[in-house]
Design an enzyme around this catalytic site. Structure first.
Site, PDB file in Angstrom:
ATOM      1  N   HIS A  91     -24.578  85.484 -58.427  1.00 53.22           N
ATOM      2  CA  HIS A  91     -23.418  85.792 -58.778  1.00 53.22           C
ATOM      3  C   HIS A  91     -22.876  86.764 -59.688  1.00 53.22           C
ATOM      4  CE1 HIS A  91     -24.305  83.666 -62.845  1.00 53.22           C
ATOM      5  NE2 HIS A  91     -25.426  83.400 -62.362  1.00 53.22           N
ATOM      6  N   ASP A  93     -20.114  86.772 -62.151  1.00 51.42           N
ATOM      7  CA  ASP A  93     -19.770  86.818 -63.301  1.00 51.42           C
ATOM      8  C   ASP A  93     -20.851  86.032 -64.464  1.00 51.42           C
ATOM      9  OD1 ASP A  93     -20.572  83.938 -61.966  1.00 51.42           O
ATOM     10  OD2 ASP A  93     -19.475  82.902 -63.738  1.00 51.42           O
ATOM     11  N   GLU A 187     -19.716  81.748 -60.913  1.00 47.03           N
ATOM     12  CA  GLU A 187     -20.864  80.555 -61.022  1.00 47.03           C
ATOM     13  C   GLU A 187     -20.928  79.524 -62.726  1.00 47.03           C
ATOM     14  OE1 GLU A 187     -25.441  78.540 -61.387  1.00 47.03           O
ATOM     15  OE2 GLU A 187     -23.679  79.747 -62.762  1.00 47.03           O
TER      16      GLU A 187
HETATM   17 ZN    ZN Z   1     -26.735  82.020 -63.514  1.00 47.08          ZN
END
Ligand code: ZN
Length: 421
Positions: A91, A93, A187
């Site tokens: 992910h 973010d 996420e």
């Molecule tokens: Zn993570």
């Protein structure tokens, strides 16, 4: 076990540290108050950089959609065209728990095993809650300057996927079936799978690189239910209430007091689930309590729901003029059942970690994961370690030798699937 100097001498060691630090400097904090995906514009910066890097590796099919989901398709190496496709996911973010703005990552070579002065008055101390760090003397580690998180969650995972991919593409003689590289936004807000372009994936299995400690493979998470208990009382002038009042506040309090204290979040860990009274509100007339239920087993979850129904009945027995209603909602499910239908998915992850020289073990996630959501959508997705520790904190640190092990685990995993029938 392979020695730290041996791991640090691997060709991708320097590359991994460089990638991690370069990605970490790009702010990508998500915001759980925002409904839109991506929740923050800054996540595009890393996504666009990765698009360029993936194209730079010679990939023709790299798409970044309007919600910041990046998918790149990697063709099979010659001779492996018939192998099933697998996905590798991480992910973009970072958590908003600690600032992720102006991250200044620092690489410490030849770490001495002692306390690390991060800066801004913060010390990363292996003797306090960092037993894994104490074992890293001689390793290279990456830390922040104490004023921000580092973002190893999940930029260590991104760096490992990118390094493994670069290596695999440079070595077409290594067995490699088709790959799908997936980088997702948001996420950390729990919404990252809401707009996931599932139809664009053809992978038979996917692996998230979002775990922590070396060797850790996560194939199991909680079953989660949210229960709203609504208490209807009967209110009347409280000066003349004898025998006539059912106080909804007292009903709610009675209900909460009966939740087993030994099965609360603060008294459980490992494989034990819990009841958590999460929110309460109300007045004489009506009250509402939200209870989070968590259990690794489906039957265990049924038992917990039944227990709440029994407690609701007990409250009604104590307050004959009042009534209790329960509304049970599913939040997410343990991915284990679906994974058990395809045992090879987890077995190959463990075998790959073993081939890479890590000592794999299966650990439960006491929460949910994007992988669990993807598993529910039909693509079994266990989670593999990255070598990043102390997630969501200014004390985050990443071991470069663990990153090498994670990268080699990916390469071995790709090889195992390429040889699969
Ligand atoms: Zn993570």
């Amino acid at each position: 076990m392979r020695s730290t100097p041996e791991l640090l001498s691997r060709p991708y060691a320097a590359e991994l540290a460089e990638r991690l630090m370069r990605y970490a400097k790009i702010e990508t904090a998500s915001d759980h108050h925002v409904e839109a995906i991506p929740s923050t514009q800054c996540q595009w910066d890393l996504a666009r950089l990765l698009v360029e890097e993936l194209k730079g590796l010679g990939l023709a099919e790299v798409t970044l959609d309007e919600h910041c989901y990046l998918i790149a398709r990697v063709p099979a190496a010659p001779g492996c065209e018939g192998a099933p496709a697998i996905g590798l996911m991480a992910h973009l973010d970072t958590s908003s728990d600690v600032s992720g703005k102006d991250v200044r990552p620092r690489l410490i070579r030849g770490y001495d095993g002692g306390p690390v002065e991060l800066g801004h008055g913060y010390v990363l101390d292996p003797s306090q809650d960092n037993p894994d760090l104490a074992a890293k003397a001689g390793d290279s580690i990456v830390v922040s300057d104490g004023s921000t998180l580092l973002g190893g969650d999940d930029k260590a995972g991104i760096a490992e996927i990118m390094a493994a991919l670069r290596h695999l593409l440079a070595h077409p003689e290594l067995p490699r079936g088709p790959l799908e590289i997936v980088f997702t936004p948001d996420e950390e807000t729990g919404k990252g799978m809401n707009l996931f372009p599932q139809g664009k994936l053809s992978a038979a299995a996917c692996y998230t690189l979002d775990g922590s400690r070396t060797g850790e493979v996560e194939a199991e998470c909680f079953n989660a239910r949210t229960v709203k208990a609504r208490f209807t009382g009967r209110s009347i002038h409280i000066g003349y209430a004898r025998g006539k009042l059912a106080n909804a506040v007292s009903m709610a309090a009675s209900f909460v007091s009966m939740l087993p204290r030994s099965e609360a979040p603060e008294s459980t860990d490992g494989w034990f689930g819990y009841y958590c009274a999460h929110e309460i509100s109300g007045s004489l007339d009506s009250a509402e309590v939200t209870v989070f239920l968590r259990d690794f087993k489906a039957e265990g979850m049924e038992r917990r729901v039944e227990a709440l129904r029994a407690l609701a009945k007990a409250v009604e027995a104590q307050f004959p003029l009042g009534s209790v209603e329960l509304e049970v909602n599913k939040s997410y499910s343990n991915m284990r059942e679906k994974l058990d239908e395809r045992p090879e998915v987890l077995e190959r992850a463990l075998e790959a970690a073993r081939l890479a020289g890590a000592e794999p073990y299966v650990k439960p996630i006491r929460g949910g994961t994007d992988g669990a959501r993807l598993t529910e959508m039909g693509i079994p997705t266990p989670n593999i370690f990255t070598g990043a520790y102390n997630y969501h904190s200014r004390f985050e640190w990443v071991s470069v030798s663990d990153m090498v092990l994670a990268t080699e685990t990916i390469i071995e995993l790709v090889g195992l699937w390429a040889k699969a029938k």
